[in-house]
Design an enzyme around this catalytic site. Structure first.
Site, PDB file in Angstrom:
ATOM      1  N   LYS A 195      47.534  68.259  -2.447  1.00  0.00           N
ATOM      2  CA  LYS A 195      47.371  69.703  -2.660  1.00  0.00           C
ATOM      3  C   LYS A 195      48.166  70.383  -1.550  1.00  0.00           C
ATOM      4  CE  LYS A 195      45.738  73.316  -1.847  1.00  0.00           C
ATOM      5  NZ  LYS A 195      46.606  74.436  -1.412  1.00  0.00           N
ATOM      6  N   GLU A 270      43.757  67.195  11.284  1.00  0.00           N
ATOM      7  CA  GLU A 270      44.764  67.625  12.270  1.00  0.00           C
ATOM      8  C   GLU A 270      44.737  69.140  12.247  1.00  0.00           C
ATOM      9  OE1 GLU A 270      45.943  65.390  14.026  1.00  0.00           O
ATOM     10  OE2 GLU A 270      46.166  63.560  12.873  1.00  0.00           O
ATOM     11  N   CYS A 304      52.160  73.333  15.297  1.00  0.00           N
ATOM     12  CA  CYS A 304      50.816  73.098  15.818  1.00  0.00           C
ATOM     13  C   CYS A 304      50.847  72.726  17.295  1.00  0.00           C
ATOM     14  CB  CYS A 304      50.127  72.016  15.005  1.00  0.00           C
ATOM     15  SG  CYS A 304      51.055  70.487  14.915  1.00  0.00           S
ATOM     16  N   GLU A 402      45.112  80.969  18.627  1.00  0.00           N
ATOM     17  CA  GLU A 402      46.366  80.437  18.085  1.00  0.00           C
ATOM     18  C   GLU A 402      47.094  81.558  17.321  1.00  0.00           C
ATOM     19  OE1 GLU A 402      46.287  77.638  14.747  1.00  0.00           O
ATOM     20  OE2 GLU A 402      47.798  76.439  15.777  1.00  0.00           O
TER      21      GLU A 402
HETATM   22  P1  NAD Z   1      45.134  76.557   6.325  1.00  0.00           P
HETATM   23  O1  NAD Z   1      43.954  75.917   6.952  1.00  0.00           O
HETATM   24  O2  NAD Z   1      45.023  77.966   5.912  1.00  0.00           O
HETATM   25  O3  NAD Z   1      45.575  75.763   5.007  1.00  0.00           O
HETATM   26  C1  NAD Z   1      45.920  74.399   5.033  1.00  0.00           C
HETATM   27  C2  NAD Z   1      45.702  73.807   3.649  1.00  0.00           C
HETATM   28  O4  NAD Z   1      44.308  73.843   3.351  1.00  0.00           O
HETATM   29  C3  NAD Z   1      46.389  74.580   2.524  1.00  0.00           C
HETATM   30  O5  NAD Z   1      46.879  73.683   1.562  1.00  0.00           O
HETATM   31  C4  NAD Z   1      45.262  75.405   1.958  1.00  0.00           C
HETATM   32  O6  NAD Z   1      45.463  75.777   0.613  1.00  0.00           O
HETATM   33  C5  NAD Z   1      44.107  74.440   2.087  1.00  0.00           C
HETATM   34  N1  NAD Z   1      42.776  75.064   2.102  1.00  0.00           N
HETATM   35  C6  NAD Z   1      42.435  76.307   2.501  1.00  0.00           C
HETATM   36  N2  NAD Z   1      41.109  76.505   2.328  1.00  0.00           N
HETATM   37  C7  NAD Z   1      40.608  75.355   1.819  1.00  0.00           C
HETATM   38  C8  NAD Z   1      39.299  74.945   1.434  1.00  0.00           C
HETATM   39  N3  NAD Z   1      38.243  75.765   1.526  1.00  0.00           N
HETATM   40  N4  NAD Z   1      39.126  73.693   0.965  1.00  0.00           N
HETATM   41  C9  NAD Z   1      40.189  72.843   0.866  1.00  0.00           C
HETATM   42  N5  NAD Z   1      41.441  73.200   1.194  1.00  0.00           N
HETATM   43  C10 NAD Z   1      41.647  74.436   1.680  1.00  0.00           C
HETATM   44  O7  NAD Z   1      46.332  76.326   7.344  1.00  0.00           O
HETATM   45  P2  NAD Z   1      47.812  76.912   7.226  1.00  0.00           P
HETATM   46  O8  NAD Z   1      47.756  78.360   7.572  1.00  0.00           O
HETATM   47  O9  NAD Z   1      48.420  76.461   5.964  1.00  0.00           O
HETATM   48  O10 NAD Z   1      48.554  76.096   8.392  1.00  0.00           O
HETATM   49  C11 NAD Z   1      48.602  76.489   9.718  1.00  0.00           C
HETATM   50  C12 NAD Z   1      47.562  75.764  10.547  1.00  0.00           C
HETATM   51  O11 NAD Z   1      47.791  74.355  10.465  1.00  0.00           O
HETATM   52  C13 NAD Z   1      47.651  76.083  12.022  1.00  0.00           C
HETATM   53  O12 NAD Z   1      46.362  76.255  12.537  1.00  0.00           O
HETATM   54  C14 NAD Z   1      48.297  74.851  12.635  1.00  0.00           C
HETATM   55  O13 NAD Z   1      48.033  74.625  13.994  1.00  0.00           O
HETATM   56  C15 NAD Z   1      47.740  73.786  11.779  1.00  0.00           C
HETATM   57  N6  NAD Z   1      48.568  72.585  11.848  1.00  0.00           N
HETATM   58  C16 NAD Z   1      48.085  71.510  12.535  1.00  0.00           C
HETATM   59  C17 NAD Z   1      48.865  70.369  12.662  1.00  0.00           C
HETATM   60  C18 NAD Z   1      48.348  69.169  13.406  1.00  0.00           C
HETATM   61  O14 NAD Z   1      48.905  68.099  13.204  1.00  0.00           O
HETATM   62  N7  NAD Z   1      47.324  69.288  14.220  1.00  0.00           N
HETATM   63  C19 NAD Z   1      50.142  70.316  12.087  1.00  0.00           C
HETATM   64  C20 NAD Z   1      50.597  71.456  11.395  1.00  0.00           C
HETATM   65  C21 NAD Z   1      49.794  72.567  11.282  1.00  0.00           C
END
Ligand code: NAD
Length: 511
Positions: A195, A270, A304, A402
């Site tokens: 997804k 992550e 991240c 962040e």
């Molecule tokens: P997000 O949490 O908004 O979304 C990530 C994914 O989760 C998307 O596919 C989204 O559709 C899905 N999602 C959202 N709500 C959900 C739910 N209730 N149930 C299941 N899935 C759901 O994050 P984003 O804005 O897409 O990405 C940015 C974030 O990701 C930042 O906080 C960044 O630090 C983090 N990130 C972490 C790493 C790491 O390795 N630690 C790497 C890249 C990004």
């Protein structure tokens, strides 16, 4: 491509649109591209014009149910989990070959969809290939433990794939982050439902074609597009998905953790970060400035592991801030497809508004020394000038939260203890960067920092064998190298008796 001519201001025309964009983005289930069962779609914007350039199928519970059923069939009845590691490894190497050979096209599409600078998107496409190659190699090199109790017992580990893995990914470096999960999940013989993030579904839609070309059996890879609260949520709550590997925001991770709890799923999380870069007075200042500029402004700051808080020892603080601000002002903001661009367009207008909110807040919480809004010449699109705030206090929101954009906070410190308290004084613990030429201090400090990964005198250069993961609000569990293999496999312990059976006999017949 169309309209990429140079304008009067020397910048390339923003209206670059790659040739051959799909007419729509669909799900991929059981070897077929399909629409949502209810026919629903959502708009996908390009970050330079913020216009809808394509619509994508909006998956709901019913689509996820269909995708999981396909993945489950491929797991229970299909050849993939039963193939020899070498056979799966060959398929993964072929995937890597294709990704490598199409790196320029992948980068063009990724850059268009996400706003990442084209040169950096190219690096990410190559990294995606490397992720597949790495796990293709690892799975054939994999050995499992066997333990002998001389004359009495032999014990060994029977490692098996777990089942259907749910992979949920964010929009920053989407293709690369998908490969980071797909590589090990497939290498170990699982089947998957991916997804991808709703802001950036374009590159994910390319996996299906690549996997078909290399002969991945149908049903092993399934893709459901859609909103997190709908498609993502349904995947997390599906009882036939025993594993969820999630990368995204910490608050989403918390929600998923709760939603997965009734099913006792295996979770790998992550999450977000607010990583410190600590610069001591004895550091090579030029190298530290180059690395900390790259550390927060590469990938548009949507990274991240960005070093988004820079802590600088007082004797070099003023010089550092002055040189850093001057260099940040020279970082080239540009259109994503322009090869000279160092910072492109943020992914989506909603995210742009969030980052801009922090830029305005920062003006009340710190001393603005570079950037602070839209760069000159970019009146539309999600462009933000690299923004630097100095003298930021530890309780400031721009120090604690962040931002995930090209915004950095710089803070002075006087002692090692103060630097450590500042470094650890946030809820996150993903990465940390330490700059000093004092060997003892470097290691002592590194080992006291609450961070999953520490780089000494280096920007973020990762060896794929090392553990990847955060502590505190930055994550749960570790992936990377054998740890990813562990996440995606059961390790069953098999015990065999040698010689006489050592049974205590209950209910013994008494004479
Ligand atoms: P997000 O949490 O908004 O979304 C990530 C994914 O989760 C998307 O596919 C989204 O559709 C899905 N999602 C959202 N709500 C959900 C739910 N209730 N149930 C299941 N899935 C759901 O994050 P984003 O804005 O897409 O990405 C940015 C974030 O990701 C930042 O906080 C960044 O630090 C983090 N990130 C972490 C790493 C790491 O390795 N630690 C790497 C890249 C990004």
């Amino acid at each position: 491509m169309t309209d990429s001519s140079t304008q009067a201001n020397g910048l390339q025309n923003p209206a670059h649109v790659p040739d051959g964009l799909p007419a729509s983005i669909r799900h991929y289930i059981d070897g077929e591209f399909v629409d949502s069962i209810d026919g629903d779609t959502f708009d996908v914007l390009d970050p330079v014009t913020n216009q809808t350039y394509v619509t994508a199928a909006a998956g709901k519970k019913a689509d996820v149910v269909r995708a999981v059923a396909s993945a489950r069939r491929a797991f229970v009845d299909g050849p993939w989990p039963r193939m020899l590691p070498r056979e799966r490894s060959r398929v993964l190497h072929s995937i890597a070959d294709i990704v490598e050979s199409r790196d320029a096209r992948l980068a063009e599409l990724e850059s268009f969809d996400s706003g990442l600078p084209i040169t950096q998107a190219l690096g990410q496409a190559r990294r995606a290939a490397e992720n597949f190659r790495f796990f293709a190699d690892l799975i054939v090199a994999q050995s499992d433990d066997a333990f002998k109790v001389p004359g009495r017992q032999l014990n060994y580990v029977n490692r098996t794939p777990i089942g259907v893995a749910g992979l949920i990914t964010p929009w920053n470096t989407p293709f690369m982050l998908e490969s980071w999960k797909l590589g090990p999940a497939l290498a170990t013989g699982n089947t998957v439902v991916l997804k991808p993030a709703e802001f950036t579904p374009l590159s994910a839609s390319l996996w299906a074609g690549i996997f078909e070309e290399v002969g991945l059996p149908s049903g092993v890879f399934n893709l459901v597009n859609g909103l997190g609260e709908e498609a993502g949520d349904a995947l997390v709550k599906h009882p036939d998905v025993p594993l969820i590997s999630f990368t995204g925001e910490s608050s989403t991770g918390q929600l998923i953790f709760g939603n997965a709890a009734p099913y006792l799923k295996g979770l790998s999380m992550e999450l977000g970060g607010k990583s410190p870069a600590v610069v001591f007075a004895d550091a090579d200042l030029g190298a530290a400035i180059d690395a900390t500029i790259f550390g927060v402004f590469s990938l548009n700051g949507e990274r991240c592991t960005a070093g988004s808080r820079i802590l600088v020892e007082r004797p070099v603080y003023d010089e550092f801030v002055e040189r850093y601000a001057a260099q940040a002002k020279r970082v080239r903001v540009g259109y994503p497809h322009d090869e000279s661009t160092e910072v492109g367009a943020l992914v989506h207008p909603e995210h742009f508004a969030k980052v801009m909110g922090y830029v305005e807040l920062g003006k009340t919480e710190g001393r603005l020394v570079a950037g602070g809004g839209r760069p000159e010449g970019f009146d539309t699109g999600n462009f933000i000038a690299p923004t630097v705030f100095a003298d930021v206090k530890a309780d400031a929101r721009i120090f604690q939260e962040e931002i995930f954009g090209p915004v950095v906070a710089i803070t002075p410190f006087d002692t090692d203890e103060e630097a450590l308290a500042l470094a650890n004084g946030v809820k996150y613990g993903l990465a940390a960067y330490v700059w000093t030429n004092d060997l003892k201090r470097a290691h002592t400090f590194a080992q006291a920092i609450e961070a999953g990964m520490v780089w000494l005198n280096s920007n973020n250069v990762r060896d794929l064998r090392t553990p990847f993961g955060g502590v505190k609000a930055s994550g749960l569990g570790h992936e990377g190298g054998y740890r990813s293999i562990d996440f995606y496999t059961h390790q069953q312990a098999v015990h065999i008796t040698l010689g006489p059976t050592p049974n205590p006999t209950f209910g013994k017949q008494r004479s």
